[in-house]
Design a protein around this motif. Sequence first.
Motif, PDB file in Angstrom:
ATOM      1  N   GLN A 198       0.858  -1.189   0.000  1.00  0.00           N
ATOM      2  CA  GLN A 198       0.000   0.000   0.000  1.00  0.00           C
ATOM      3  C   GLN A 198       0.889   1.232   0.000  1.00  0.00           C
ATOM      4  O   GLN A 198       1.840   1.308   0.753  1.00  0.00           O
ATOM      5  CB  GLN A 198      -0.890   0.034   1.252  1.00  0.00           C
ATOM      6  CG  GLN A 198      -1.886  -1.094   1.324  1.00  0.00           C
ATOM      7  CD  GLN A 198      -2.992  -0.928   0.316  1.00  0.00           C
ATOM      8  OE1 GLN A 198      -3.290   0.176  -0.114  1.00  0.00           O
ATOM      9  NE2 GLN A 198      -3.598  -2.030  -0.084  1.00  0.00           N
ATOM     10  N   ASN A 199       0.598   2.173  -0.854  1.00  0.00           N
ATOM     11  CA  ASN A 199       1.385   3.396  -0.847  1.00  0.00           C
ATOM     12  C   ASN A 199       0.679   4.460  -0.020  1.00  0.00           C
ATOM     13  O   ASN A 199      -0.460   4.298   0.404  1.00  0.00           O
ATOM     14  CB  ASN A 199       1.631   3.892  -2.272  1.00  0.00           C
ATOM     15  CG  ASN A 199       0.387   4.497  -2.870  1.00  0.00           C
ATOM     16  OD1 ASN A 199      -0.716   3.982  -2.693  1.00  0.00           O
ATOM     17  ND2 ASN A 199       0.546   5.585  -3.579  1.00  0.00           N
ATOM     18  N   ALA A 250      -6.201   7.945   0.829  1.00  0.00           N
ATOM     19  CA  ALA A 250      -7.509   7.877   0.183  1.00  0.00           C
ATOM     20  C   ALA A 250      -8.490   7.031   0.975  1.00  0.00           C
ATOM     21  O   ALA A 250      -9.644   7.419   1.177  1.00  0.00           O
ATOM     22  CB  ALA A 250      -7.355   7.311  -1.233  1.00  0.00           C
ATOM     23  N   THR A 251      -8.072   5.869   1.442  1.00  0.00           N
ATOM     24  CA  THR A 251      -8.983   5.013   2.198  1.00  0.00           C
ATOM     25  C   THR A 251      -9.341   5.625   3.544  1.00  0.00           C
ATOM     26  O   THR A 251     -10.485   5.519   4.002  1.00  0.00           O
ATOM     27  CB  THR A 251      -8.361   3.627   2.406  1.00  0.00           C
ATOM     28  OG1 THR A 251      -7.051   3.769   2.969  1.00  0.00           O
ATOM     29  CG2 THR A 251      -8.251   2.883   1.100  1.00  0.00           C
ATOM     30  N   THR A 254      -6.912   6.061  -5.997  1.00  0.00           N
ATOM     31  CA  THR A 254      -5.483   5.734  -6.034  1.00  0.00           C
ATOM     32  C   THR A 254      -5.226   4.253  -6.254  1.00  0.00           C
ATOM     33  O   THR A 254      -4.324   3.889  -7.020  1.00  0.00           O
ATOM     34  CB  THR A 254      -4.804   6.150  -4.721  1.00  0.00           C
ATOM     35  OG1 THR A 254      -5.412   5.450  -3.643  1.00  0.00           O
ATOM     36  CG2 THR A 254      -4.928   7.634  -4.498  1.00  0.00           C
ATOM     37  N   ASN A 255      -5.989   3.398  -5.576  1.00  0.00           N
ATOM     38  CA  ASN A 255      -5.662   1.967  -5.596  1.00  0.00           C
ATOM     39  C   ASN A 255      -5.627   1.396  -7.000  1.00  0.00           C
ATOM     40  O   ASN A 255      -4.679   0.696  -7.382  1.00  0.00           O
ATOM     41  CB  ASN A 255      -6.676   1.186  -4.755  1.00  0.00           C
ATOM     42  CG  ASN A 255      -6.575   1.523  -3.284  1.00  0.00           C
ATOM     43  OD1 ASN A 255      -5.583   2.073  -2.834  1.00  0.00           O
ATOM     44  ND2 ASN A 255      -7.605   1.196  -2.544  1.00  0.00           N
ATOM     45  N   LEU A 256      -6.642   1.659  -7.785  1.00  0.00           N
ATOM     46  CA  LEU A 256      -6.729   1.074  -9.120  1.00  0.00           C
ATOM     47  C   LEU A 256      -5.640   1.620 -10.030  1.00  0.00           C
ATOM     48  O   LEU A 256      -4.985   0.865 -10.759  1.00  0.00           O
ATOM     49  CB  LEU A 256      -8.114   1.337  -9.716  1.00  0.00           C
ATOM     50  CG  LEU A 256      -8.380   0.741 -11.094  1.00  0.00           C
ATOM     51  CD1 LEU A 256      -8.197  -0.760 -11.072  1.00  0.00           C
ATOM     52  CD2 LEU A 256      -9.779   1.105 -11.582  1.00  0.00           C
ATOM     53  N   ALA A 257      -5.431   2.940  -9.989  1.00  0.00           N
ATOM     54  CA  ALA A 257      -4.419   3.541 -10.860  1.00  0.00           C
ATOM     55  C   ALA A 257      -3.027   3.028 -10.520  1.00  0.00           C
ATOM     56  O   ALA A 257      -2.222   2.742 -11.418  1.00  0.00           O
ATOM     57  CB  ALA A 257      -4.468   5.062 -10.746  1.00  0.00           C
ATOM     58  N   ILE A 258      -2.726   2.900  -9.232  1.00  0.00           N
ATOM     59  CA  ILE A 258      -1.404   2.419  -8.829  1.00  0.00           C
ATOM     60  C   ILE A 258      -1.216   0.966  -9.248  1.00  0.00           C
ATOM     61  O   ILE A 258      -0.164   0.574  -9.772  1.00  0.00           O
ATOM     62  CB  ILE A 258      -1.224   2.572  -7.312  1.00  0.00           C
ATOM     63  CG1 ILE A 258      -1.089   4.050  -6.935  1.00  0.00           C
ATOM     64  CG2 ILE A 258      -0.013   1.804  -6.838  1.00  0.00           C
ATOM     65  CD1 ILE A 258       0.160   4.705  -7.418  1.00  0.00           C
ATOM     66  N   LYS A 259      -2.231   0.136  -9.019  1.00  0.00           N
ATOM     67  CA  LYS A 259      -2.124  -1.282  -9.386  1.00  0.00           C
ATOM     68  C   LYS A 259      -1.887  -1.429 -10.884  1.00  0.00           C
ATOM     69  O   LYS A 259      -0.992  -2.169 -11.324  1.00  0.00           O
ATOM     70  CB  LYS A 259      -3.394  -2.020  -8.972  1.00  0.00           C
ATOM     71  CG  LYS A 259      -3.419  -3.500  -9.349  1.00  0.00           C
ATOM     72  CD  LYS A 259      -4.716  -4.143  -8.885  1.00  0.00           C
ATOM     73  CE  LYS A 259      -4.745  -5.632  -9.246  1.00  0.00           C
ATOM     74  NZ  LYS A 259      -4.753  -5.850 -10.704  1.00  0.00           N
TER      75      LYS A 259
END
Length: 875
Positions: free
Chosen positions: A464-465, A471-472, A523-528
């Motif tokens: 996790q960044n 964001a979460t 953030t999560n989807l873009a980073i993944k």
Amino acid sequence: MTSPQDTPAHLRSSEKQMDVAIAEAKKAAVEAGVPASVGSDESAHVRLARRQASAHTSFALELEGLESALHVADIEERLDQHRGIRATIVYESATAWITAPDDVAPDEIIAIFADFGVKASLTNASLRRRAERLTQVSRRHVPMRSRKASLAVRAGRLQRKRRRVAEQQSDLAARRAGRLRDVHVVRHHDQEPTEVLFTAKELLTRSRLILSALLSLPIFILSYVPELQFDYWQWLCLAAATPVVSYGAWPFHRATAAGLRRGMSALDAASSAAVISAYLWSVFLLVFTTAGNPDWRFQPQWMAQNFNRVAQGEFFLDVACGVTVFMLLGSLLTRRSRPDLMDEYNANLRGELKQVTVVRKDAATSKSVHVEIPLQEIRVGDDIIVPGGATIPVDGRVIGGAAEVQPGMFSDYTGITEKVKVNSTVHAGGFLLSGPLKIRVHKTGSQTRIAAIHRWVKEASYQQNRSAQLATKTASLLVPWALGIAALDFFMWWLIGGNINAAVASALAILAGVAPVALALSTNLAIKLGIEQSARHGILVRNAETIRELDEITAVIFNRVGTLTEREMFVETISVADGENPELVLRVAGALAMESEHPASKALVRAAREARDAGTGGEDIPHWIEVSHPQVLDNGGLTGGIEIPMKNSDGVVELRQVEATLVRPLDLSGLSARLSNKAVSGGIPIVVSWKGQARGVITLRQDNKPDAFDAVASLEDMGIETVMITRDMYPVARRFADNLGMSRVLAGIALKKKVLAVRSLHTQGDQVAMVGDLGVRECLNVADVGILMQDQVSLDVPEADVVLLRSDVGVVPEAMGLARRISALVDRNILLAWGYNAVVMLLAVAGLLHPMAATLLTIAVTLVIEARSNNVRRF
């Protein structure tokens, strides 16, 4: 073999006594209630079932496919509901610790994980422990109840202590590694819960959406087209809405209840509150106002200030059903299962072999024979034959044949072929366009590069960044704030305007309009997807945090050898002092460099061998020079004792033992004018000395990589300072840097001093990325981002934050550009999500937003953020 008659009498007596003792022990065990034989025909599973769960077993499971720490709580809850199971999932290490009754098979627990799309398998230690547990004999006598309770309490305390110690060690290790900083990812039952709870994915089914939509359609038609309303139409709508708000919205209600029970914020809690509030308010109107009259008609309004008073009633069943249907639709679209990078790789795999032809020697005839074996039976060192049109199954070296290979994914060379021949290295996953090839196996199975890439990508997806954490956490705070603002807005509209219908509509618009899911996805989807897209370009990123660090880089340090230049060096010129033989100088240099793997040493050894084989220098030059006591100096030079021909005082040539050195000079001191001029005239200078005097200077040529100039220019255009670090003295290094257009040079830096040089640049305020091979792995570790560039290197290098699978220099600015675009997209997604939520709340409070319109806006912004994140695939 010795017969019983040959056994001495005293030994036979001892054996009889032992047999009697064993028989008496078995008899006593039976009388005490212990089964007479452990080795009976009764199976371990039968004995285990007979025990009736009188004891528990603890074991560990390794997990694969655990998408996010946010889903840990749901899995733990499902496991805890199973009979007698206690579960703790450690997300960071992808491990589950299970305590279960003995009669609960591990397969039952593994099946529960499978329901969540997670593959679980017992660890090796757990398999051994399970087998030992199964072979134990059930005891008939149960300890006293008080003692059993005491033991349970002690066991629970011990387990909690072990968990705390394990987490502390994990946190400490993570901080030392600089990966997690002060962010705590691993949490347990007896500690602070996860901040955010997603709606269970398995409940968001297509059938639930279709049923809800079919039942909601007549409600929408009758609510928005007054001409179609008939007597008792509102009661028909209530009957149709009841299964929608109960069954259809059940996933959101369940997540909300679970969040309240655990002290967590469910992301869809606001939507659940909107559905329940709209439904209950409509029921209240139908029961206690004129809205329940058979001839009541309804005229919809889209702004709160125009809503009717309670006496006339205001219908919100359309809102309850609309929020349910559109939330189900949006959830199915945004939370659907997406194929990851390795799924895509497997889907595009073609020509996969199940059987391979291996060349082995027949033990009887000593002749080579071709044997067909399964792919799993390939051993390191085997020689296999891969036909054309097949995917290479191993990493190895070509020992026969020539062909064209398509590298495929993880190389950025899709569609481009490369020619391989004898001594070429090939990797598993390459597609053989022609052939066949005979390959000597170096690595198989999990040791291949493609398997290492798989592990690397999976590990990166678990991390996790800081933006994802922010964001979460922001999403978790948005839900209670939205509920609070909606409650305050309701009372303000009611008290100031005196219209409770308007108050309800405004509050519902707030609840239906907030979009915490959009924040969580920002953030999560873009980073993944960014990590996976980087891998497609041949750039393996350690974790999501590394993308942020790459975005902040202000200076890139290149270790010259192996990054900006080709690996191979060549001897260009040999200049000697007066009276010295150039061939002898070369032979001495080759002898001293024999044990070194540096490209400069290899070039000297190769040139010396070629000169020896050609016979240059005649009989006056020794055919072989032995080196005694070789050592590596602090400045990276080589020294040792050699025996060379020298003239004595009488002028007679004889062999003498002398101390010789081979160094790359840091300055021109100790060199004659002639040798000094040659050392700075061009190429990489190597000074050969013996008996304390410089005897000659050998210059080496090393070609720059074809794209090095363009890569440096691209980095400079991005505002990133380029720095070259090298052992060469400044005039030589500056010439190399000027040819490439580099900003700065750190020259004359010995290998052991390069770490200090990198740190010094960091202390000047730069965010530093170090690009180098394994020779400078310590420098990679001290830089903000360590970028490993080396052909045929193992990917399991902990000092590297980024591993480049390509050898071109252009991959470095490409990695920087990808990181910047991904980070910019994430930042814009966060800004869009925050801006939307702020605007929609203001409009709702002002009474300018209908709850149904707010629902549509929520779905729209969530889909927009997902679509923007999916654009990462085009980078």
